[in-house]
Design an enzyme around this catalytic site. Structure first.
Site: not given
Ligand code: NVA
Ligand code: CP
Length: 316
Positions: A125, A152, A155, A233, A273, A301
């Site tokens: 990540r 992502h 997801q 989101d 998500c 997931r």
């Molecule tokens: N768009 C959000 C998704 C989190 C799962 C982020 O990047 O923080």
């Molecule tokens: N949806 C998702 O990726 O959740 P987290 O950011 O908590 O991992």
């Protein structure tokens, strides 16, 4: 079983020769759904469904295998679903938090290369998408994108499986995405269009998705009209915290609430998500309603990622 055709085309697109313990191997990375065809994604969803209903057949399928999980951002679902998922497959996962590791001291490619010498898979990540590409380039093992600023993909695999479970099929459905056109939205546009769903995206001007295979509008009601699924989101993604004040203003007309859901089909589902910011991008009454399937998405997931890991490891 996966079709040989899919395998060959995917390996051709993504594969490069890497060396681990002196042996030449061909790697397949999972950085964006753009690299995979419809057949590959469908097979993954089928495998995930099979694993989900009976883990007993797969409980040793990652025996003696290790997943390295590199986190440059925080997480609840991604970390837990991967870590618990690996346990269910009989393997081991290592949580590597970048701030308490040596990523700030060493070059990313050097750190990634070392991690890949100890492990069988890497999930990362990251902030910039080029960071996960750099990890993949340096790695001797397959790399999975666990979220970047652009995409992502894990997801969206979970989302597609959840929609399929709830609606029975995917092609021909309409998904309306309301909110910020960034990583989740980009991957939804890519994944849904490959699987035959129509996507309408309602965003404020200047927040359009990078991926364009969708109807893009600035009118929320137009986007959700005749929608089978309404998805949103956060308005402030990880790394955008400095823009919070401005974003709150720009996005306030984009809340998914009961009034907006009433404009969609009467049997429309609500998806997110997570984490959700209740009272901002979604109202309590929508996320807590019978139309909401957010926790099924979250659970899936783990099952789709387990299917993905087995596929990347070449065991199925
Ligand atoms: N768009 C959000 C998704 C989190 C799962 C982020 O990047 O923080
Ligand atoms: N949806 C998702 O990726 O959740 P987290 O950011 O908590 O991992």
């Amino acid at each position: 079983m996966f079709y040989l055709g899919h395998m060959l085309s995917t390996l051709f697109v993504l594969g490069h020769n890497a060396f681990k313990s002196g042996k030449s191997i061909t790697l397949m990375h999972f950085l964006t759904l753009k690299d995979f065809d419809k057949g590959f994604i469908e097979e993954l969803l089928n495998l995930a469904s099979e694993i989900k209903v009976d883990y007993s057949k797969y409980k040793e399928s990652m025996a003696n295998k290790t997943l390295a999980m590199i986190f440059m951002k925080t997480s609840t679902r991604t970390r837990t679903s991967f870590e618990a998922g690996v346990t269910k497959l009989g393997g081991h996962a290592i949580f590597i938090e970048s701030r308490v590791s040596n990523f700030a001291l060493g070059a990313l490619k050097d750190e990634a290369k070392c991690i890949s010498r100890y492990t069988n898979l890497i999930m990362a990540r990251v902030f910039g998408h080029q960071q996960v590409e750099e990890i993949a380039k340096a790695s001797a093992v397959p790399v999975i994108n666990g979220l970047s600023e652009y995409y992502h993909p894990c997801q969206i695999l979970a989302d597609l499986l959840t929609i399929k479970e709830k609606k029975g099929s995917l092609a021909g459905l309409k998904l309306a995405f309301v909110g910020d056109g960034n990583n989740v939205c980009n991957s939804l546009v890519v994944g849904c269009s490959k699987l035959g769903l129509d996507v309408a995206v309602a965003v404020p001007k200047g927040f359009e998705p990078m991926e364009k295979n969708a109807e893009i509008t600035y009118n929320v009601e137009e986007a959700v009209k005749k929608a089978d699924i309404v998805y949103t989101d956060t308005w402030v993604s990880m790394g955008q915290e400095k823009e919070t004040k401005e974003r709150m203003k720009v996005f306030s007309p984009f809340q998914v609430n009961k009034k907006l859901m009433a404009k969609a089909n009467s049997d429309a589902l609500f998806m997110h998500c997570l984490p959700a910011h209740r009272g901002l991008e979604v109202s309590d009454e929508v996320i807590d309603s019978g139309q909401s399937i957010v926790f099924d998405q979250a659970e899936n997931r783990m099952h789709v990622q387990n299917a993905l890991m087995l596929r990347l490891l070449g065991g199925v």
